[in-house]
Design a protein around this motif. Structure first.
Motif, PDB file in Angstrom:
ATOM      1  N   GLU A   1       1.800  15.993  17.784  1.00 54.14           N
ATOM      2  CA  GLU A   1       1.402  16.750  16.592  1.00 54.14           C
ATOM      3  C   GLU A   1       2.188  16.285  15.363  1.00 54.14           C
ATOM      4  N   GLU A   2       3.476  16.024  15.553  1.00 59.16           N
ATOM      5  CA  GLU A   2       4.315  15.571  14.452  1.00 59.16           C
ATOM      6  C   GLU A   2       3.832  14.215  13.918  1.00 59.16           C
ATOM      7  N   THR A   3       3.522  13.309  14.827  1.00 56.96           N
ATOM      8  CA  THR A   3       3.046  11.986  14.427  1.00 56.96           C
ATOM      9  C   THR A   3       1.673  12.077  13.770  1.00 56.96           C
ATOM     10  N   PHE A   4       0.787  12.862  14.366  1.00 58.93           N
ATOM     11  CA  PHE A   4      -0.555  13.078  13.825  1.00 58.93           C
ATOM     12  C   PHE A   4      -0.482  13.632  12.402  1.00 58.93           C
ATOM     13  N   THR A   5       0.349  14.657  12.206  1.00 56.96           N
ATOM     14  CA  THR A   5       0.497  15.280  10.888  1.00 56.96           C
ATOM     15  C   THR A   5       1.024  14.286   9.865  1.00 56.96           C
ATOM     16  N   LYS A   6       1.945  13.443  10.290  1.00 57.56           N
ATOM     17  CA  LYS A   6       2.515  12.437   9.396  1.00 57.56           C
ATOM     18  C   LYS A   6       1.426  11.484   8.893  1.00 57.56           C
ATOM     19  N   VAL A   7       0.531  11.070   9.793  1.00 55.99           N
ATOM     20  CA  VAL A   7      -0.536  10.151   9.394  1.00 55.99           C
ATOM     21  C   VAL A   7      -1.537  10.849   8.473  1.00 55.99           C
ATOM     22  N   VAL A   8      -1.915  12.080   8.812  1.00 52.11           N
ATOM     23  CA  VAL A   8      -2.852  12.832   7.962  1.00 52.11           C
ATOM     24  C   VAL A   8      -2.247  13.058   6.581  1.00 52.11           C
ATOM     25  N   ASP A   9      -0.967  13.438   6.522  1.00 54.46           N
ATOM     26  CA  ASP A   9      -0.299  13.652   5.229  1.00 54.46           C
ATOM     27  C   ASP A   9      -0.251  12.368   4.413  1.00 54.46           C
ATOM     28  N   GLN A  10      -0.064  11.256   5.109  1.00 51.67           N
ATOM     29  CA  GLN A  10      -0.035   9.956   4.435  1.00 51.67           C
ATOM     30  C   GLN A  10      -1.390   9.669   3.779  1.00 51.67           C
ATOM     31  N   LYS A  11      -2.472   9.992   4.486  1.00 55.37           N
ATOM     32  CA  LYS A  11      -3.812   9.798   3.928  1.00 55.37           C
ATOM     33  C   LYS A  11      -4.032  10.690   2.711  1.00 55.37           C
ATOM     34  N   THR A  12      -3.576  11.932   2.818  1.00 53.74           N
ATOM     35  CA  THR A  12      -3.733  12.881   1.713  1.00 53.74           C
ATOM     36  C   THR A  12      -2.978  12.402   0.482  1.00 53.74           C
ATOM     37  N   LEU A  13      -1.772  11.917   0.695  1.00 52.75           N
ATOM     38  CA  LEU A  13      -0.965  11.409  -0.412  1.00 52.75           C
ATOM     39  C   LEU A  13      -1.622  10.198  -1.051  1.00 52.75           C
ATOM     40  N   ASN A  14      -2.208   9.340  -0.239  1.00 52.34           N
ATOM     41  CA  ASN A  14      -2.866   8.139  -0.756  1.00 52.34           C
ATOM     42  C   ASN A  14      -3.971   8.477  -1.751  1.00 52.34           C
ATOM     43  N   ARG A  15      -4.648   9.589  -1.499  1.00 54.60           N
ATOM     44  CA  ARG A  15      -5.767   9.977  -2.361  1.00 54.60           C
ATOM     45  C   ARG A  15      -5.300  10.404  -3.746  1.00 54.60           C
ATOM     46  N   THR A  16      -4.050  10.748  -3.866  1.00 57.54           N
ATOM     47  CA  THR A  16      -3.509  11.187  -5.154  1.00 57.54           C
ATOM     48  C   THR A  16      -2.859  10.035  -5.921  1.00 57.54           C
ATOM     49  N   LYS A  17      -2.835   8.845  -5.292  1.00 61.68           N
ATOM     50  CA  LYS A  17      -2.177   7.697  -5.908  1.00 61.68           C
ATOM     51  C   LYS A  17      -3.197   6.628  -6.264  1.00 61.68           C
ATOM     52  N   ALA A  18      -2.902   5.889  -7.301  1.00 60.12           N
ATOM     53  CA  ALA A  18      -3.806   4.816  -7.710  1.00 60.12           C
ATOM     54  C   ALA A  18      -3.790   3.676  -6.693  1.00 60.12           C
ATOM     55  N   ALA A  19      -2.606   3.372  -6.179  1.00 62.13           N
ATOM     56  CA  ALA A  19      -2.471   2.294  -5.189  1.00 62.13           C
ATOM     57  C   ALA A  19      -2.215   2.909  -3.817  1.00 62.13           C
ATOM     58  N   GLU A  20      -3.023   2.535  -2.866  1.00 60.96           N
ATOM     59  CA  GLU A  20      -2.898   3.124  -1.532  1.00 60.96           C
ATOM     60  C   GLU A  20      -1.937   2.326  -0.653  1.00 60.96           C
ATOM     61  N   ASP A  21      -1.084   3.025   0.065  1.00 60.82           N
ATOM     62  CA  ASP A  21      -0.296   2.427   1.127  1.00 60.82           C
ATOM     63  C   ASP A  21      -1.116   2.553   2.409  1.00 60.82           C
ATOM     64  N   PRO A  22      -1.160   1.528   3.218  1.00 59.91           N
ATOM     65  CA  PRO A  22      -1.950   1.625   4.449  1.00 59.91           C
ATOM     66  C   PRO A  22      -1.384   2.704   5.374  1.00 59.91           C
TER      67      PRO A  22
END
Length: 233
Positions: A24-45
C-alpha cells in the motif's frame, strides 16, 4: 515519457499484513507521483515495481467474495496456524502460503498499456510460458481469470490465481502461483468461489519439488519480456 524501468524486489517470506502495508505504501507513492506530475509543466517518469513474496499460511477474501467460502471458523484457523484478511482486490477467496510465488506488480500502466484485460492476460501468459519451460502445458479457462491445466475437460485444475486492484492506471495485488505449496490448505476454502474445480501445483504435476528460486528467475524473465520491461535489481 514512458518509463519501462521496473525495480524488482524479493521480500522473501513475509507476514501478510506487513507485506500489505508495504505494498500500500509503495502503491500510494506511485499514485501520488502521478498526481504531482499533473500539477507540473515537466513530468518526472513514475516508478514501477515488480515484487515477489511468500507468505505464512493465510486466506484472503476479495471485494466481491463471499465470507462463507472460508470453511474454517476462528478455532479452525488457529488449528491450521492460518490468518484471514478481507482485502481490496478483485476476486473471491484464495490461499497464500510457503512454496507459492505471490507476485505484486505495482506498475503505472501509462508506461505500458492502459488495458486491464490485456494486463491480466499478459500476466497469465508469463505463467503459461514459465510452465512450458518445465514441460507443463497450461492455458486459460473461458470466463475465469488465472492459469489452468486441462481447462477443456472435467480434469480442469487451477495452478495460478489472480486478483488485482487498479487506480489511476496504477496496479497492485496480482497473482499467486503454486510451485510447491501445501495444497491441503485449499481444502478449507471454496477457491476463488469455484466449488467444482481442483487446484494443483508444479510439484504435483511434475512429480518432484522444483527449486522455487529457479522458477522465480524464469517467471521474472517472462514477465519482463512480455511487458518489455527493463528490470532493475
Amino acid at each position: 515519457m514512458k518509463n519501462k524501468k521496473v525495480q524488482f524486489q524479493d521480500w522473501g517470506l513475509m507476514d501478510y499484513q506487513e507485506a500489505w502495508d508495504k505494498q500500500e505504501e509503495t502503491f500510494t507513492k506511485v499514485v501520488d507521483q502521478k498526481t504531482l506530475n499533473r500539477t507540473k509543466a515537466a513530468e518526472d517518469p513514475t516508478s514501477n515495481y515488480l515484487i515477489f513474496v511468500q507468505h505464512p499460511h493465510v486466506y484472503t477474501l476479495g471485494k466481491s467474495g463471499k465470507p462463507e467460502n472460508l470453511l474454517l471458523d476462528e478455532q479452525g484457523l488457529k488449528d491450521k496456524a492460518a490468518s484471514y484478511y478481507k482485502i481490496n482486490r478483485g476476486g473471491d477467496i484464495t490461499y497464500h502460503g510457503p512454496g507459492q510465488i505471490v507476485g505484486y506488480p505495482i506498475l503505472d500502466l501509462d508506461n505500458f498499456f492502459t488495458d486491464i484485460h490485456l494486463y491480466l492476460r499478459t500476466l497469465e501468459e508469463a505463467v503459461i510460458l514459465t510452465l512450458a519451460h518445465y514441460g507443463i502445458t497450461a492455458g486459460r479457462y473461458a470466463g475465469f481469470t488465472g492459469v489452468w491445466l486441462d481447462a477443456d475437460n472435467e480434469r480442469a485444475r487451477k495452478i495460478c490465481a489472480m486478483g488485482v486492484r487498479c487506480s489511476r492506471w496504477v496496479t497492485m495485488h496480482g497473482f499467486a502461483f503454486n510451485v510447491n505449496a501445501d495444497l491441503d490448505y485449499f481444502k478449507n476454502i471454496v477457491p476463488c468461489g469455484i466449488d467444482d474445480k481442483d487446484v494443483t501445483s508444479m510439484e504435483r504435476e511434475l512429480g518432484y519439488k522444483p527449486d522455487i528460486e529457479e522458477v522465480k528467475e524464469v517467471l521474472k524473465t517472462k514477465i519482463a519480456d512480455l511487458f518489455q520491461m527493463e528490470l532493475l535489481d
